[in-house]
Design a protein around this motif. Sequence first.
Motif, PDB file in Angstrom:
ATOM      1  N   PHE A   1       0.910  -1.202   0.041  1.00  0.00           N
ATOM      2  CA  PHE A   1      -0.050  -0.035  -0.065  1.00  0.00           C
ATOM      3  C   PHE A   1       0.936   1.437   0.163  1.00  0.00           C
ATOM      4  CE2 PHE A   1      -2.394  -3.201   2.394  1.00  0.00           C
ATOM      5  CZ  PHE A   1      -3.527  -3.451   1.406  1.00  0.00           C
TER       6      PHE A   1
ATOM      7  N   ASN B   1      -4.033  10.698   7.144  1.00  0.00           N
ATOM      8  CA  ASN B   1      -5.073   9.584   6.995  1.00  0.00           C
ATOM      9  C   ASN B   1      -6.254   9.835   6.068  1.00  0.00           C
ATOM     10  OD1 ASN B   1      -3.579   8.956   9.730  1.00  0.00           O
ATOM     11  ND2 ASN B   1      -4.284   7.112   8.974  1.00  0.00           N
ATOM     12  N   ALA B   2      -6.805   9.043   5.244  1.00  0.00           N
ATOM     13  CA  ALA B   2      -7.916   9.511   4.551  1.00  0.00           C
ATOM     14  C   ALA B   2      -9.203   9.399   5.543  1.00  0.00           C
ATOM     15  CB  ALA B   2      -8.207   8.299   3.746  1.00  0.00           C
ATOM     16  N   ASN B   3      -9.953  10.432   5.256  1.00  0.00           N
ATOM     17  CA  ASN B   3     -11.263  10.469   6.217  1.00  0.00           C
ATOM     18  C   ASN B   3     -12.621   9.999   5.331  1.00  0.00           C
ATOM     19  OD1 ASN B   3     -10.200  11.487   8.756  1.00  0.00           O
ATOM     20  ND2 ASN B   3      -9.688  13.304   7.413  1.00  0.00           N
TER      21      ASN B   3
ATOM     22  N   PRO C   1     -13.750   7.215   2.002  1.00  0.00           N
ATOM     23  CA  PRO C   1     -13.198   6.184   0.880  1.00  0.00           C
ATOM     24  C   PRO C   1     -13.217   6.791  -0.449  1.00  0.00           C
ATOM     25  CG  PRO C   1     -15.606   5.742   1.245  1.00  0.00           C
ATOM     26  CD  PRO C   1     -15.153   7.172   2.160  1.00  0.00           C
ATOM     27  N   GLY C   2     -12.757   5.878  -1.470  1.00  0.00           N
ATOM     28  CA  GLY C   2     -12.492   6.563  -2.615  1.00  0.00           C
ATOM     29  C   GLY C   2     -11.137   6.028  -3.429  1.00  0.00           C
ATOM     30  N   MET C   3     -10.746   6.682  -4.403  1.00  0.00           N
ATOM     31  CA  MET C   3      -9.396   6.334  -5.172  1.00  0.00           C
ATOM     32  C   MET C   3      -8.500   7.590  -4.751  1.00  0.00           C
ATOM     33  SD  MET C   3      -9.892   3.481  -6.635  1.00  0.00           S
ATOM     34  CE  MET C   3     -11.501   3.040  -6.201  1.00  0.00           C
TER      35      MET C   3
ATOM     36  N   ARG D   1     -14.066  13.606  -3.113  1.00  0.00           N
ATOM     37  CA  ARG D   1     -14.671  13.315  -1.728  1.00  0.00           C
ATOM     38  C   ARG D   1     -13.763  14.216  -0.531  1.00  0.00           C
ATOM     39  NH1 ARG D   1     -17.593   8.194  -0.171  1.00  0.00           N
ATOM     40  NH2 ARG D   1     -18.356  10.063   1.031  1.00  0.00           N
TER      41      ARG D   1
ATOM     42  N   VAL E   1      -8.730   3.517  -1.245  1.00  0.00           N
ATOM     43  CA  VAL E   1      -8.596   3.815   0.070  1.00  0.00           C
ATOM     44  C   VAL E   1     -10.038   3.660   0.846  1.00  0.00           C
ATOM     45  CG1 VAL E   1      -6.513   5.403  -0.253  1.00  0.00           C
ATOM     46  CG2 VAL E   1      -8.963   6.502  -0.127  1.00  0.00           C
ATOM     47  N   TYR E   2     -10.037   3.562   2.367  1.00  0.00           N
ATOM     48  CA  TYR E   2     -11.135   3.729   3.068  1.00  0.00           C
ATOM     49  C   TYR E   2     -10.942   4.716   4.150  1.00  0.00           C
ATOM     50  CZ  TYR E   2     -11.946  -0.903   0.964  1.00  0.00           C
ATOM     51  OH  TYR E   2     -12.358  -1.708   0.502  1.00  0.00           O
ATOM     52  N   GLU E   3     -11.880   5.206   4.794  1.00  0.00           N
ATOM     53  CA  GLU E   3     -11.687   5.941   6.097  1.00  0.00           C
ATOM     54  C   GLU E   3     -10.634   5.259   6.852  1.00  0.00           C
ATOM     55  OE1 GLU E   3     -15.090   6.858   8.587  1.00  0.00           O
ATOM     56  OE2 GLU E   3     -13.705   7.382  10.130  1.00  0.00           O
ATOM     57  N   GLY E   4      -9.485   6.240   7.018  1.00  0.00           N
ATOM     58  CA  GLY E   4      -8.310   5.790   8.141  1.00  0.00           C
ATOM     59  C   GLY E   4      -7.161   5.360   7.215  1.00  0.00           C
ATOM     60  N   SER E   5      -7.266   4.987   5.909  1.00  0.00           N
ATOM     61  CA  SER E   5      -6.245   4.604   5.171  1.00  0.00           C
ATOM     62  C   SER E   5      -4.880   5.529   5.263  1.00  0.00           C
ATOM     63  CB  SER E   5      -6.488   4.260   3.686  1.00  0.00           C
ATOM     64  OG  SER E   5      -7.608   3.061   3.608  1.00  0.00           O
ATOM     65  N   LEU E   6      -3.960   5.069   5.556  1.00  0.00           N
ATOM     66  CA  LEU E   6      -2.804   6.018   5.695  1.00  0.00           C
ATOM     67  C   LEU E   6      -2.337   6.398   4.234  1.00  0.00           C
ATOM     68  CD1 LEU E   6      -0.541   7.361   7.599  1.00  0.00           C
ATOM     69  CD2 LEU E   6       0.905   5.381   7.130  1.00  0.00           C
TER      70      LEU E   6
ATOM     71  N   LEU F   1     -19.222   2.908   8.713  1.00  0.00           N
ATOM     72  CA  LEU F   1     -18.022   3.136   7.956  1.00  0.00           C
ATOM     73  C   LEU F   1     -18.213   3.152   6.545  1.00  0.00           C
ATOM     74  CD1 LEU F   1     -14.802   3.157   9.167  1.00  0.00           C
ATOM     75  CD2 LEU F   1     -14.793   1.689   7.272  1.00  0.00           C
ATOM     76  N   ASP F   2     -17.929   4.227   5.823  1.00  0.00           N
ATOM     77  CA  ASP F   2     -18.266   4.187   4.182  1.00  0.00           C
ATOM     78  C   ASP F   2     -17.096   3.393   3.657  1.00  0.00           C
ATOM     79  OD1 ASP F   2     -20.390   5.575   4.469  1.00  0.00           O
ATOM     80  OD2 ASP F   2     -19.467   7.400   3.814  1.00  0.00           O
ATOM     81  N   THR F   3     -17.497   2.704   2.630  1.00  0.00           N
ATOM     82  CA  THR F   3     -16.472   1.885   1.866  1.00  0.00           C
ATOM     83  C   THR F   3     -16.729   2.273   0.379  1.00  0.00           C
ATOM     84  OG1 THR F   3     -18.280   0.077   1.266  1.00  0.00           O
ATOM     85  CG2 THR F   3     -16.793   0.124   3.608  1.00  0.00           C
ATOM     86  N   PRO F   4     -15.584   2.140  -0.467  1.00  0.00           N
ATOM     87  CA  PRO F   4     -15.807   2.521  -2.078  1.00  0.00           C
ATOM     88  C   PRO F   4     -16.735   1.325  -2.529  1.00  0.00           C
ATOM     89  CG  PRO F   4     -13.468   2.061  -1.559  1.00  0.00           C
ATOM     90  CD  PRO F   4     -14.295   2.059  -0.125  1.00  0.00           C
TER      91      PRO F   4
ATOM     92  N   GLY G   1      -6.489   6.666  13.439  1.00  0.00           N
ATOM     93  CA  GLY G   1      -5.572   5.773  13.013  1.00  0.00           C
ATOM     94  C   GLY G   1      -5.937   5.289  11.633  1.00  0.00           C
ATOM     95  N   GLU G   2      -5.479   4.120  11.362  1.00  0.00           N
ATOM     96  CA  GLU G   2      -5.872   3.246  10.370  1.00  0.00           C
ATOM     97  C   GLU G   2      -7.259   2.691  10.434  1.00  0.00           C
ATOM     98  OE1 GLU G   2      -3.611   1.889   7.654  1.00  0.00           O
ATOM     99  OE2 GLU G   2      -1.615   2.256   8.023  1.00  0.00           O
ATOM    100  N   THR G   3      -7.632   2.192   9.220  1.00  0.00           N
ATOM    101  CA  THR G   3      -9.190   1.799   9.130  1.00  0.00           C
ATOM    102  C   THR G   3      -9.662   0.756  10.356  1.00  0.00           C
ATOM    103  OG1 THR G   3      -9.219   1.966   6.939  1.00  0.00           O
ATOM    104  CG2 THR G   3     -11.058   0.754   7.755  1.00  0.00           C
TER     105      THR G   3
ATOM    106  N   ARG H   1      -9.463   2.332  13.668  1.00  0.00           N
ATOM    107  CA  ARG H   1     -10.741   3.148  13.997  1.00  0.00           C
ATOM    108  C   ARG H   1     -11.923   2.247  14.033  1.00  0.00           C
ATOM    109  NH1 ARG H   1     -10.383   8.553   9.976  1.00  0.00           N
ATOM    110  NH2 ARG H   1      -8.295   8.895  10.090  1.00  0.00           N
TER     111      ARG H   1
END
Lengths: 306, 325
Positions: free
Chosen positions: A129, A237-239, A241-243, A272, A292-297, B9-12, B106-108, B111
């Motif tokens: 990642f 970190n991402a808040n 999700p998306g690309m 987003r 990425v998702y919420e939280g992804s570094l 928690l939202d996801t793509p 932090g990471e997903t 969280r």
Amino acid sequence: MIQEVVRVPLAVGEDLVIQKRRIGSGGPRLCVVTGTHGDELEGQYVAWRLNRLLQDNLSHLHGTVDIYPALNPLGISTMTRGMPLCDLDMNRTFPGGRDGAMSELIAARLTEDITGADLCIDIHASNIFLREIPQVRINVNTADKLVPLTKYLNMNLLWIHAAATVLESTLAHSLNAAGTPTLVVEMGIGIRITRAFGEQLLTGILSLMAHLGMWDAPVAPIAPPIVSSDGAVSFVNANFPGMFFPAVEHGVRVEQGQKLGVIADPLTGGIRETLHSPAAGLLFTLREYPVVYEGSLIARVLGGSV
Amino acid sequence: MREEVLFTLDTPYRQPLAVKGWFFGTPGRKTLAVMGALRGNEIQQMYLCSQLIQHLCALEQAGGLSQDCGILVIPCANQFSMNVGRRFWAADNTDINRMFPGYDAGETTQRIAARIFAALQGYTYGVHVTSLYLPGSCLPHLRIMKTGYQTPETARAFGLPYIALREPHPYDTTTLNYNWQIWNTETFSLYTPATERIDAPAALQGVEAVLRFLQSRELCRCGVGPGEPSRIFAEETLCNVKPTAGGLLVHQVSLGSQVWRSQPLAEVLDPCSGAVRQTLRAPVDGRVFFVHEACLINGYDVALRILPDKAGESQAQQEQQEQQA
């Protein structure tokens, strides 16, 4: 000389064999280990180059170098980060134990084999990642002993991180606790090889060997690392999700507030989130895998108060 | 009963992960929280919680819950992985049960753990219905981490036959059980024999154990029986039986069998010729507490675990067995 460190019979017509290449003899002894995570391949190039370089220049080697290219052969052969059969992170099984399951037995035998070396270098490559600049990571509790060694390793960054109980299950912690100084290198990205980083580390290993009195051939100039504690590292970190589409190159200096990239929504064409650097400094980690998702570094920046 | 989305928690490209909780009893009271599946293969654990919800619904409607009682049940927090047949968080293969107490910035999975942990905070008692890391089945039991805050005698009120005390390893310090205890909840991990399949009788045994515990504290009136006297033992008492050869594993005893020292327990066969490579024998008199369920086994994998009849016997026998191997 190729030596067998561990052999465990698998179920059907095959053994799991962990091997090392021993070059030279006598002390001091250096161990170069890699391939704990099956998706981290940067160390393969270093192992290959070091192997060839040493065998072609044996007269300059004074001591023993043990090269362990694949601590997790099943993982490397199947592009699996952990140990495929039990889905365990191998770097959470050390120091292992002879009474435990197969994974713990393997960890115990590896620990025994490396313990007693004058130095161990444990090469990692982030994961699939994130992309990392060449860096050494050490636990604050081992800083006094290890920091003086890191300046020879030719890495861009030395990250002295806080102690965490969970990290006591790593190979590096177990070896350091057993009195074998161990440096953890992180560089590049999973399932890829960045040759320039490999060459940089190779120069560092030779420089360190020269420092230990193991190598007497000329070594290319090296540069000391920037030294950082946890407090100087800012995380992004991402808040949403998306690309993730980056707007900067990895490994550059960024300014506070500079745009690092966006999290895009390909379904709507929207954005987003726009991500900015929280500090001025070196962008030493940058996300490579776009989903990425919420939280992804997304990134780490070396800046702020040291 | 009150069904509530605890967090999302939202996801793509997929529906948001919505983690739901079922509340019973008096609002605001935090007596017992039950956490179910954190991993995508913990079907039995989710099922057990679903059956607990059914029983609590009936109890509440019948006025069987005390005014002092407030219960939360979270059957599943990882449908994201469950729906695609993955054990760990399907996006990055991390284990939510190695992320506690979590970190909301932090990471997903850190969280997710932080939000679960926030929902579980403040309860007097906590039960985590969970599964073993080792692939296989074990006898129904409670496991308690020895954090210094453990209360094994309290666990007897569940009426399950076994209570295992575990000396935490470094990697245990990021589990729900460990952290829940540290944060002042008396915590018990509940294990039943199944994970990826439904074992209805075992699930019912688990449900009744939870109800029995509540009844013992006069928090409900459900008429469940007294259960079994519990044997409390240190987890290291269990005697591992491991082959030195790999192959097909054919058990000759089943989970829960009483076995005697030297009794054949299983055979490891050459997978192609069928020749017996090794006969695994009981190192002690005791009960089969764990069995490796997969048909294939590698050398040094744990094939069975025996709980010795006599405390203290296991270690000496194990050493002897290893010397012989």
